[in-house]
Design an enzyme around this catalytic site. Structure first.
Site, short mmCIF file in Angstrom:
data_model
loop_
_atom_site.label_atom_id
_atom_site.label_comp_id
_atom_site.label_asym_id
_atom_site.label_seq_id
_atom_site.Cartn_x
_atom_site.Cartn_y
_atom_site.Cartn_z
N LYS A 21 0.73 -1.19 0.07
CA LYS A 21 0.07 -0.07 0.10
C LYS A 21 0.80 1.36 0.14
CE LYS A 21 -3.75 -0.43 2.42
NZ LYS A 21 -4.10 -0.66 3.69
N ARG A 91 -3.16 3.35 8.35
CA ARG A 91 -3.46 2.12 7.74
C ARG A 91 -2.21 1.08 7.49
NH1 ARG A 91 -4.66 4.74 1.72
NH2 ARG A 91 -6.00 2.91 1.55
N GLY A 100 -7.91 -8.40 4.92
CA GLY A 100 -8.61 -8.42 6.13
C GLY A 100 -7.91 -8.75 7.51
N MET A 102 -5.22 -7.01 8.67
CA MET A 102 -4.81 -5.89 9.49
C MET A 102 -5.75 -4.85 9.39
SD MET A 102 -1.68 -6.65 10.09
CE MET A 102 -0.62 -7.69 9.87
N ARG A 335 -3.64 -1.29 -6.73
CA ARG A 335 -2.96 -2.58 -6.29
C ARG A 335 -3.38 -3.34 -7.60
NH1 ARG A 335 -6.07 -4.31 -1.15
NH2 ARG A 335 -8.21 -3.77 -2.18
N HIS A 454 -8.49 -47.15 -11.92
CA HIS A 454 -8.97 -47.15 -13.21
C HIS A 454 -9.91 -46.43 -13.40
CE1 HIS A 454 -12.21 -49.01 -16.16
NE2 HIS A 454 -11.16 -49.34 -16.71
N SER A 762 9.74 -43.89 -23.20
CA SER A 762 8.75 -42.89 -22.94
C SER A 762 8.42 -43.25 -21.31
CB SER A 762 7.38 -43.11 -23.54
OG SER A 762 6.54 -42.37 -23.11
N CYS A 829 4.96 -40.34 -20.25
CA CYS A 829 3.27 -40.34 -20.76
C CYS A 829 2.44 -40.77 -19.86
CB CYS A 829 3.35 -41.36 -21.99
SG CYS A 829 4.05 -43.08 -21.36
N TYR A 849 9.36 -34.44 -24.60
CA TYR A 849 7.97 -34.28 -24.62
C TYR A 849 7.19 -34.91 -23.32
CZ TYR A 849 7.21 -38.86 -26.35
OH TYR A 849 7.28 -40.49 -26.63
P1 ADP Z 1 -7.81 -2.15 3.28
O1 ADP Z 1 -6.42 -2.38 3.32
O2 ADP Z 1 -8.81 -2.92 4.20
O3 ADP Z 1 -8.32 -1.70 2.13
P2 ADP Z 1 -7.50 0.73 3.76
O4 ADP Z 1 -6.26 1.20 4.36
O5 ADP Z 1 -7.32 0.80 2.38
O6 ADP Z 1 -7.62 -0.61 4.09
O7 ADP Z 1 -8.54 1.59 4.30
C1 ADP Z 1 -9.90 1.39 3.87
C2 ADP Z 1 -10.38 2.54 3.36
O8 ADP Z 1 -10.59 3.57 4.22
C3 ADP Z 1 -10.19 2.99 2.12
O9 ADP Z 1 -10.60 2.44 1.09
C4 ADP Z 1 -10.64 4.36 2.14
O10 ADP Z 1 -11.78 4.60 1.57
C5 ADP Z 1 -10.59 4.92 3.48
N1 ADP Z 1 -9.29 5.90 3.91
C6 ADP Z 1 -8.08 5.19 4.46
N2 ADP Z 1 -7.23 6.54 4.42
C7 ADP Z 1 -8.05 7.50 4.08
C8 ADP Z 1 -7.84 8.74 3.96
N3 ADP Z 1 -6.57 9.10 4.46
N4 ADP Z 1 -8.81 9.52 3.88
C9 ADP Z 1 -10.15 9.12 3.45
N5 ADP Z 1 -10.50 7.75 3.30
C10 ADP Z 1 -9.35 7.03 3.86
MG MG Z 2 -7.90 -0.75 0.83
#
Ligand code: ADP
Ligand code: MG
Ligand code: MG
Length: 885
Positions: A21, A91, A100, A102, A335, A454, A762, A829, A849
């Site tokens: 990220k 984040r 899901g 972190m 990503r 078989h 073979s 084969c 082959y």
């Molecule tokens: P995940 O890895 O679960 O996708 P993110 O770190 O991408 O989590 O955060 C989830 C959501 O939170 C993002 O898709 C965005 O919509 C919102 N978000 C995160 N940082 C910001 C920010 N600085 N300003 C506004 N929305 C944010």
């Molecule tokens: Mg995200």
């Protein structure tokens, strides 16, 4: 030591240090895209945190202070400011995305003072309190471990009391009340207040993200996905932008191409007046992204341009997160997008045509096994969602099928032919006698047997979904019923089988159609250009061969002639042959079989249109062709015009204790030379027939089960003498080769000697594995799953070559064989010929082959190209492969 990097300092290649990220936020910043300012605390800081007893070390703390000051200066906002309060998100983001695992906290920096200030500055009180209640809930959950449900219930109760439909109906006063309820949760559950100091909030959030790397869920996920646990995670601190600031604000996610079909258009969803994960959380129903075009045309155009720019830059389909604050677009994440196999193939091929990537890159991007699901029918997803599987077994042959169950080949055939039913054959196991029932079945289930039993081999050859070794299944042939995990089933009941997963469902489930995929054929064409290994098919009938050709096979690497004897009239002649007591009595059935076999070979040769066809002479023990139970014996005796007692005696006399190790393969040639001679007559006869039509065929004849040079030499003489005699009679010349299967460990050990009398090798990996391990391939179902579960075996060696044992024998055989004949063609084969991991090994030891069942040809072709590219065989251009997604 630098522990913190601003988004301006990073780039996409720094994911190890900044996490995926962070690296992509930095990259987007440097591409000039609208990304809210921020910085990344590196994975090195994370590891230092662990070394420092789960505390940020002083260096990191000092750098954090500097980074915050810099950020404040940049954006003109600061923590606790009442005129311009700074709010940030925290984040998490590891080098390899762990969905899901972190957590993210939004709106850090809000407290009882700044919320009032924010309300005043924006003249939007509702928005300020909406943000505050979000912070209280997220912080409470992520940092303090209070369940999300605790907070959700407060909101739900509020909505319920006021008869609200949606979160949007919550008034400012409601939100204020929610905020005060949330604060009470802190007091009640934690006996302390929500921390009002933004810096304290920030530090606690960073700590929890770093700690979450080692939470149970994350550890399990890493173990399952082979992700090293010392990578650590990074933390991104980023200025908030607000999608919940009003009607001209919103938040959304979009893919640059359709992740289901691969079609090139923006695909995604958004919500107006919403924040963060509201779109994914399903609180409100989001709008398709296409409607944004009408709602905010300029913004949509800007987003489209950004999407195109990012795709061009990353050279792959992107999964994007964005937020709109008061009509201004911000990018929050990019990503590589996850996609279905169908989409993956289309996108890779399209990108080559768009000049974004090379053909080699396109080839490396597709997981060979994944193309299976493009070739096989699958269950309709919606319908499947209504069913739970009741039992599972070994996924012997992929694809989904639904039908009415029958327990004998005859019953299955009758139901199919007379009642036009779709049929699933359910048995303890199958044998050649059941072939007719297998042919008409949509799916096959057996309670016994392994991946090369078989039932499994035949089903794969036919492309029929099959599950074998279903321990929870008991078949009662007498009562014509079966029990599956306690469910009683009778003839004619509906059953659905998923041979890809090995799952069995009771009842009828709709299947979706297999479509011929043009993109895949294009990709396979490129694969052929790149691969050093040939890919042939194991095909026994013209139908199999046509299927294989449709999938792009180079020819036939193995025709098992015995499979041609399974049709009723042939089986009858075969039986007549077997029960004959002397050579004279064998004459007539041999003559009849010759005619039929010659017809088959003629057809195969004709279909081959110049491609190589390798025919193996008779391999299985003869008793496999004979009836076993009393009723069958009586029936067959009548057909053969002999007494049941006589037939029974013959069956008895052919019985062996260990038929797999008994009278079969070239051992039959030595004892019944006339059978092999008949087959040679049929092969050469067919080739000569075609020669008359000016089609030149070079027959390749393969001798099974050779263990000794003297043995091979004996059988080869038999074959060659017969051929030469035929050619002399006809006064023509024909090129032909006579080679051997390499499937006895002794043959591998003496491959140099055997090469002297063989035109090609073979590897028959089924028998070779069976004999090297001493595992009966028909009985592995009883212990193999446990061996794999206990980690005693890394994988089923009948499915993936055992490199250290069987593989070494193969390597030795290749080296010894080529030391005598440097150009010796060497194939594989067995079933393993279609397995990508094994193919990589075969490519390394210089096999020429592989040959596999028709439905595996595309997988093998792709795997072969990747193996060649990886081993640098035929690379015409530099290939860059993204390692992690
Ligand atoms: P995940 O890895 O679960 O996708 P993110 O770190 O991408 O989590 O955060 C989830 C959501 O939170 C993002 O898709 C965005 O919509 C919102 N978000 C995160 N940082 C910001 C920010 N600085 N300003 C506004 N929305 C944010
Ligand atoms: Mg995200
Ligand atoms: Mg064999």
């Amino acid at each position: 030591m630098q522990y913190i990097y601003t988004f301006k300092e990073g780039n996409k290649d720094m994911r190890r240090l900044l996490g995926g990220k962070g690296a992509n936020l930095a990259q987007m910043t440097n591409l000039g895209l609208p990304v809210p300012s921020g910085f990344t605390i590196s994975t090195e800081a994370c590891n230092a945190f662990y070394k420092n007893h789960n505390q940020l070390n002083n260096e990191t703390l000092a750098q954090l202070k500097t980074a915050l000051d810099q950020l404040s200066q940049n954006v003109g906002k600061s923590f606790n400011s009442l005129s311009k309060p700074l709010l940030v998100s925290v984040r998490s983001g590891a080098a390899i995305s762990m969905p899901g695992m972190m957590d993210t906290i939004l709106n850090i920096g809000l407290n009882d003072q700044t919320v009032v200030a924010l309300a005043k500055i924006t003249a939007n009180e509702r928005f300020a309190y909406d943000s505050y209640r979000r912070l209280l809930a997220m912080y409470g959950n992520v940092v303090e471990g209070i369940s999300e449900a605790t907070f959700d219930t407060v909101i739900e109760d509020m909505k319920h009391q006021n008869h609200y439909q949606s979160d949007l109906d919550l008034t400012t006063n409601d939100l204020k009340q929610i905020v005060s309820e949330f604060k009470k949760v802190y007091i009640n559950k934690l006996h302390h207040e929500f921390p009002q100091n933004p810096t304290e909030q920030l530090l606690a959030a960073i700590n929890s993200v770093f700690e979450s790397w080692n939470n149970h869920r994350a550890e399990v996920y890493r173990r399952e996905n082979n992700i090293p646990s010392d990578l650590g995670t990074a933390v991104n601190v980023q200025m908030m932008v607000f999608g919940n600031a009003g009607k001209d604000s919103g938040t959304g996610v979009a893919f640059t191409r359709d992740p289901a079909t691969g079609k090139k258009h923006l695909f995604g969803e958004y919500l107006l007046n919403a924040q963060g994960e509201d779109v994914v959380a399903g609180i409100r129903t989001p709008q398709p992204i296409s409607t944004l075009k009408e709602a905010m045309p300029h913004l949509y155009a800007q987003f489209e341009a950004i999407a195109a720019k990012l795709e061009f830059y990353y050279r792959d389909m992107q999964d994007l997160e964005f937020t709109i604050e008061n009509g201004k677009l911000y990018m929050l994440q990019a990503r590589d997008g996850k996609r279905t196999p169908t989409a993956a193939v289309k996108i890779a091929v399209d990108m080559v045509y768009e000049d974004l990537i090379s053909k080699q890159e396109a080839l490396m991007r597709i997981k060979p096994e994944s193309v299976q699901s493009i070739l096989y029918p699958e269950f309709d997803e919606k319908d499947l969602a209504n069913h739970d599987f009741v039992a599972s077994g070994l996924p012997a042959s992929p694809g989904a099928a639904t039908g009415q169950i029958y327990f004998t080949a005859e019953a299955a055939k009758a139901a199919h032919d007379e009642k036009q039913q779709t049929v699933i054959l359910v048995r303890q196991d199958t044998s050649p006698e059941d072939i007719e029932g297998m042919v008409v079945s949509e799916g096959i289930v057996t309670s016994r047997g392994g991946m090369t039993s078989h039932a499994a081999v035949v089903a794969r050859g036919m492309g029929t979904p099959a599950i074998v070794g279903v321990n929870e299944l008991q078949v009662d042939y007498q009562k014509r019923s079966a029990t599956i995990s306690g469910h009683q089933l009778h003839e004619g009941d509906w059953l659905s089988v998923d041979g890809t997963q090995g799952h069995i469902y009771i009842g009828q489930i709709k299947t979706a159609d297999t479509v011929v995929n043009e993109n895949l054929s294009t990709l396979l064409g490129w694969a052929k250009q790149e691969s050093h290994l040939g890919v042939y098919a194991n095909a026994d009938t013209p139908a199999d061969f046509s299927q294989a050709l449709r999938f792009g096979a180079d020819g036939i690497g193995l025709t098992r002639t015995e499979h041609m004897f399974f049709k009723p009239e042939r089986l009858l002649e075969m039986r007549r042959l077997i029960i004959a007591e002397n050579a004279e009595a064998r004459q007539l059935p041999l003559k009849r079989l010759l005619k039929m076999q010659q017809g088959d070979f003629y057809e195969l040769y004709k279909l081959s249109a110049g491609r190589s066809v390798t025919i193996r002479l008779l391999d299985p023990p003869l008793h496999e062709f004979l009836p076993h139970d009393e009723k069958e014996i009586r029936k067959v005796a009548k057909q053969l015009d002999v007494t049941p007692t006589y037939l029974e005696q013959r069956v008895d006399s052919l019985k062996e204790l260990n038929p797999m190790l008994g009278h079969r393969g070239d051992r039959l040639a030595v004892t019944f030379p006339d059978i092999y001679q008949m087959q040679v007559d049929a092969i050469i006869g067919a080739a000569l027939q075609l020669l008359d039509e000016n089609v030149i065929i070079e027959p390749h004849i393969m001798i099974p089960l050779t263990a000794l040079k003297s043995e091979m030499s004996w059988v080869k003489d038999l074959v060659v003498n017969r051929i030469e005699q035929l050619l002399v009679n006809k006064n023509v010349r024909l090129e032909y080769t006579v080679g051997t299967m390499m499937e006895m460990p002794r043959a591998c050990l003496t491959a140099d000697e055997i090469a002297e009398v063989s035109d090609f090798f073979s590897f028959g990996t089924n028998d070779l594995t069976q004999l090297t391990f001493g595992y009966s391939r028909d009985d592995v179902g009883s212990f193999m799953p446990e061996y794999i579960k206990q980690g005693i075996l890394p994988a089923d060696p009948f499915q993936t070559v055992d490199v250290d044992g069987v593989g070494q024998l193969m390597k030795m055989a290749v080296e010894k064989g080529r030391s005598i004949k440097p150009q010796l063609p060497i194939g594989v084969c067995g079933e393993i010929g279609g397995d990508p991991k094994s193919i990589e090994f075969f490519e390394q030891i210089d096999v020429s082959y592989v040959s596999c069942s028709p439905f595996r040809v595309p997988i093998a072709r792709l795997a072969a190209a990747q193996a060649s590219l990886r081993n640098n065989r035929v690379v015409s251009q530099t290939v860059s492969v993204k390692s992690v997604n």
